[in-house]
Scaffold this active site. Structure first.
Site, mmCIF file in Angstrom:
data_model
loop_
_atom_site.group_PDB
_atom_site.id
_atom_site.type_symbol
_atom_site.label_atom_id
_atom_site.label_comp_id
_atom_site.label_asym_id
_atom_site.label_seq_id
_atom_site.Cartn_x
_atom_site.Cartn_y
_atom_site.Cartn_z
ATOM 1 N N GLN A 56 -71.838 8.610 -142.006
ATOM 2 C CA GLN A 56 -73.129 8.033 -141.617
ATOM 3 C C GLN A 56 -73.879 9.026 -140.729
ATOM 4 O O GLN A 56 -75.009 8.790 -140.353
ATOM 5 C CB GLN A 56 -72.904 6.736 -140.843
ATOM 6 C CG GLN A 56 -72.226 5.653 -141.657
ATOM 7 C CD GLN A 56 -71.703 4.533 -140.768
ATOM 8 O OE1 GLN A 56 -72.467 3.932 -140.005
ATOM 9 N NE2 GLN A 56 -70.430 4.251 -140.835
ATOM 10 N N ASP A 104 -75.533 15.060 -138.692
ATOM 11 C CA ASP A 104 -75.471 16.261 -137.857
ATOM 12 C C ASP A 104 -74.940 17.513 -138.546
ATOM 13 O O ASP A 104 -74.856 18.577 -137.931
ATOM 14 C CB ASP A 104 -74.648 15.973 -136.587
ATOM 15 C CG ASP A 104 -73.265 15.404 -136.907
ATOM 16 O OD1 ASP A 104 -72.704 15.728 -137.973
ATOM 17 O OD2 ASP A 104 -72.741 14.626 -136.081
ATOM 18 N N HIS A 160 -76.675 8.523 -144.714
ATOM 19 C CA HIS A 160 -77.900 8.410 -143.906
ATOM 20 C C HIS A 160 -78.697 9.716 -143.891
ATOM 21 O O HIS A 160 -79.580 9.903 -143.055
ATOM 22 C CB HIS A 160 -77.565 7.966 -142.474
ATOM 23 C CG HIS A 160 -77.013 6.565 -142.410
ATOM 24 N ND1 HIS A 160 -76.434 6.029 -141.289
ATOM 25 C CD2 HIS A 160 -76.940 5.587 -143.345
ATOM 26 C CE1 HIS A 160 -76.033 4.794 -141.535
ATOM 27 N NE2 HIS A 160 -76.317 4.504 -142.782
ATOM 28 N N CYS A 206 -89.965 17.097 -148.854
ATOM 29 C CA CYS A 206 -91.418 17.156 -148.974
ATOM 30 C C CYS A 206 -91.987 15.745 -149.087
ATOM 31 O O CYS A 206 -91.489 14.932 -149.874
ATOM 32 C CB CYS A 206 -91.784 17.976 -150.219
ATOM 33 S SG CYS A 206 -93.550 18.013 -150.521
ATOM 34 N N CYS A 213 -94.732 23.096 -152.999
ATOM 35 C CA CYS A 213 -96.140 22.701 -153.066
ATOM 36 C C CYS A 213 -96.864 22.867 -151.726
ATOM 37 O O CYS A 213 -98.029 22.487 -151.619
ATOM 38 C CB CYS A 213 -96.252 21.253 -153.563
ATOM 39 S SG CYS A 213 -95.637 20.053 -152.380
ATOM 40 N N THR A 248 -66.290 4.578 -136.402
ATOM 41 C CA THR A 248 -67.375 3.737 -136.911
ATOM 42 C C THR A 248 -67.136 2.288 -136.496
ATOM 43 O O THR A 248 -66.020 1.779 -136.602
ATOM 44 C CB THR A 248 -67.555 3.901 -138.448
ATOM 45 O OG1 THR A 248 -68.486 2.943 -138.897
ATOM 46 C CG2 THR A 248 -66.260 3.766 -139.221
ATOM 47 N N ASN A 267 -60.326 4.555 -133.647
ATOM 48 C CA ASN A 267 -61.479 4.163 -132.823
ATOM 49 C C ASN A 267 -60.936 3.686 -131.479
ATOM 50 O O ASN A 267 -60.068 2.809 -131.456
ATOM 51 C CB ASN A 267 -62.257 3.031 -133.531
ATOM 52 C CG ASN A 267 -63.627 2.799 -132.926
ATOM 53 O OD1 ASN A 267 -63.794 2.884 -131.707
ATOM 54 N ND2 ASN A 267 -64.607 2.496 -133.756
ATOM 55 N N PRO A 268 -61.407 4.239 -130.359
ATOM 56 C CA PRO A 268 -60.858 3.801 -129.072
ATOM 57 C C PRO A 268 -61.310 2.388 -128.691
ATOM 58 O O PRO A 268 -60.739 1.779 -127.785
ATOM 59 C CB PRO A 268 -61.423 4.824 -128.073
ATOM 60 C CG PRO A 268 -62.641 5.388 -128.731
ATOM 61 C CD PRO A 268 -62.423 5.304 -130.197
ATOM 62 N N ASN A 269 -62.314 1.885 -129.400
ATOM 63 C CA ASN A 269 -62.873 0.569 -129.044
ATOM 64 C C ASN A 269 -62.725 -0.426 -130.190
ATOM 65 O O ASN A 269 -62.503 -0.047 -131.343
ATOM 66 C CB ASN A 269 -64.360 0.716 -128.701
ATOM 67 C CG ASN A 269 -64.573 1.724 -127.589
ATOM 68 O OD1 ASN A 269 -63.918 1.657 -126.559
ATOM 69 N ND2 ASN A 269 -65.453 2.678 -127.807
HETATM 70 P P1 NAD Z 1 -71.451 3.248 -135.124
HETATM 71 O O1 NAD Z 1 -71.871 1.886 -135.436
HETATM 72 O O2 NAD Z 1 -70.634 3.902 -136.173
HETATM 73 O O3 NAD Z 1 -70.637 3.192 -133.701
HETATM 74 C C1 NAD Z 1 -69.976 4.260 -133.123
HETATM 75 C C2 NAD Z 1 -68.479 3.961 -133.024
HETATM 76 O O4 NAD Z 1 -67.820 5.122 -132.535
HETATM 77 C C3 NAD Z 1 -68.116 2.822 -132.076
HETATM 78 O O5 NAD Z 1 -67.287 1.907 -132.750
HETATM 79 C C4 NAD Z 1 -67.342 3.511 -130.939
HETATM 80 O O6 NAD Z 1 -66.279 2.705 -130.445
HETATM 81 C C5 NAD Z 1 -66.793 4.710 -131.652
HETATM 82 N N1 NAD Z 1 -66.474 5.853 -130.788
HETATM 83 C C6 NAD Z 1 -67.107 6.247 -129.651
HETATM 84 N N2 NAD Z 1 -66.535 7.383 -129.172
HETATM 85 C C7 NAD Z 1 -65.543 7.709 -130.038
HETATM 86 C C8 NAD Z 1 -64.602 8.789 -130.117
HETATM 87 N N3 NAD Z 1 -64.574 9.765 -129.195
HETATM 88 N N4 NAD Z 1 -63.729 8.802 -131.158
HETATM 89 C C9 NAD Z 1 -63.738 7.834 -132.104
HETATM 90 N N5 NAD Z 1 -64.595 6.797 -132.073
HETATM 91 C C10 NAD Z 1 -65.502 6.738 -131.064
HETATM 92 O O7 NAD Z 1 -72.616 4.188 -134.869
HETATM 93 P P2 NAD Z 1 -73.929 4.045 -133.927
HETATM 94 O O8 NAD Z 1 -73.697 4.829 -132.703
HETATM 95 O O9 NAD Z 1 -74.301 2.630 -133.767
HETATM 96 O O10 NAD Z 1 -75.039 4.770 -134.811
HETATM 97 C C11 NAD Z 1 -75.678 4.119 -135.876
HETATM 98 C C12 NAD Z 1 -76.145 5.113 -136.894
HETATM 99 O O11 NAD Z 1 -76.960 6.108 -136.264
HETATM 100 C C13 NAD Z 1 -75.010 5.877 -137.514
HETATM 101 O O12 NAD Z 1 -74.503 5.189 -138.602
HETATM 102 C C14 NAD Z 1 -75.681 7.209 -137.838
HETATM 103 O O13 NAD Z 1 -76.386 7.113 -139.041
HETATM 104 C C15 NAD Z 1 -76.680 7.415 -136.750
HETATM 105 N N6 NAD Z 1 -76.154 8.320 -135.712
HETATM 106 C C16 NAD Z 1 -75.750 9.563 -136.085
HETATM 107 C C17 NAD Z 1 -75.230 10.423 -135.140
HETATM 108 C C18 NAD Z 1 -74.782 11.796 -135.589
HETATM 109 O O14 NAD Z 1 -75.273 12.308 -136.598
HETATM 110 N N7 NAD Z 1 -73.829 12.410 -134.896
HETATM 111 C C19 NAD Z 1 -75.120 10.027 -133.808
HETATM 112 C C20 NAD Z 1 -75.559 8.739 -133.448
HETATM 113 C C21 NAD Z 1 -76.063 7.900 -134.426
#
Ligand code: NAD
Length: 271
Positions: free
Chosen positions: A107, A110, A125, A133, A176, A212, A237-239
């Site tokens: 998702q 970066d 995403h 374009c 273009c 995620t 996932n730590p949470n």
């Molecule tokens: P998300 O819903 O996937 O949530 C982030 C998850 O990462 C949480 O469950 C959290 O507990 C977990 N997390 C936090 N630190 C962590 C670690 N060190 N190791 C493993 N897990 C960890 O994503 P979001 O933040 O709600 O973002 C929503 C959308 O925004 C994403 O799907 C993405 O498209 C975009 N986004 C992209 C980036 C990027 O490109 N790096 C960053 C932020 C958001």
């Protein structure tokens, strides 16, 4: 639950897997210095998604109140400029080289999975370093660090932020010459390559869900889809997250340390 045991079990499952898919969210890039959006201190505590998260809202804010957004964009560019693939991204590159991992569905926008060496990366995403374009739809991949450097230089030279000066920050279309936009999916826009992502989830026998929360659909459905098709699900996932009902292995650690341990345990099994 014993985390060390879970890591050993995960390594065992991965070492015997025929097809593995990693489904990654913002958490995998947190240790590269790119904050997640939803966690405490994330973007959605500072900005209103309606003002910046939709194409219409963003255009409206850039037209009427560009000064509100530009400091945020500059901070975002600096964050992405300093980011490098972290041990979790590198571990996924290594799993591919070991012949264990075939596809990364991410998702994230970066570019860090590609930079870590994964070759089949489905970016549902989009990618912040690919431009599209707004007229002919043609797209072009840019070099991440170079385009950020060029953009930051141009931003600092702008005397007045207007829609025109902001639009001129990105290179025009090669075909273009019309203006371009970052090829990322905003709220209300179509996510990308979803059939390919679901196909990969259906065909794998192991799905690794890393960093995620399971709240952003349709990507959040991938582990459920894989489970229904018979795959084992490993969650890192730590949470707390939305995958407790489908996870076979849950590793409540940060992605970098967890993936590092998993790779070491796989190497021990293979030697
Ligand atoms: P998300 O819903 O996937 O949530 C982030 C998850 O990462 C949480 O469950 C959290 O507990 C977990 N997390 C936090 N630190 C962590 C670690 N060190 N190791 C493993 N897990 C960890 O994503 P979001 O933040 O709600 O973002 C929503 C959308 O925004 C994403 O799907 C993405 O498209 C975009 N986004 C992209 C980036 C990027 O490109 N790096 C960053 C932020 C958001």
């Amino acid at each position: 639950m014993n985390t060390e045991m879970e890591i050993k079990k995960a390594a065992n499952i991965l070492a015997n897997a025929k097809r593995t898919v990693a489904s990654c969210g913002a958490g995998i890039s947190a240790e590269s210095g790119i904050a997640t959006f939803r966690d405490p201190g994330g973007v959605w505590e500072k900005l209103n998604p309606a003002e910046v998260g939709t194409a219409g809202g963003l255009l409206n804010t850039l037209t009427n109140n560009p000064h509100k957004l530009m400091p945020f964009f500059i901070e975002l560019l600096e964050t992405f400029q300093n980011a490098e693939p972290n041990p979790a991204h590198l571990a996924l590159g290594e799993l591919e080289r070991m012949g264990i991992l075939q596809t990364v569905v991410t998702q994230n926008i970066d570019n860090l999975h590609i930079e870590a060496g994964n070759t089949d990366v489905i970016e549902v995403h989009g990618n912040g370093f690919r431009i599209r374009c707004i007229s002919c739809g043609g797209s072009e991949r840019l070099q991440r660090k170079q385009i950020i450097k060029d953009t930051l230089k141009k931003v600092r030279e702008i005397k007045e932020f207007t829609l025109e000066t902001i639009a001129s920050l990105l290179p025009p279309c090669r075909n273009c010459l019309a203006p371009t936009r970052p090829d990322v999916v905003m709220f209300g826009e179509m996510v990308k390559d979803i059939p390919q992502a679901f196909d990969a989830a259906r065909k794998c026998d192991v799905l690794l869900a890393i960093g995620t929360s399971g709240t952003v659909y349709p990507a959040a459905h991938l582990p459920f889809h894989a489970k229904e098709s018979g795959a084992k699900i490993i969650v890192v996932n730590p949470n707390e997250n939305a995958f407790s009902a489908v996870s076979d292995i849950y590793i409540p650690m940060k992605a970098g340390a967890a993936m590092d341990e998993i790779i070491k345990a796989i190497r021990r099994l293979m030697h």
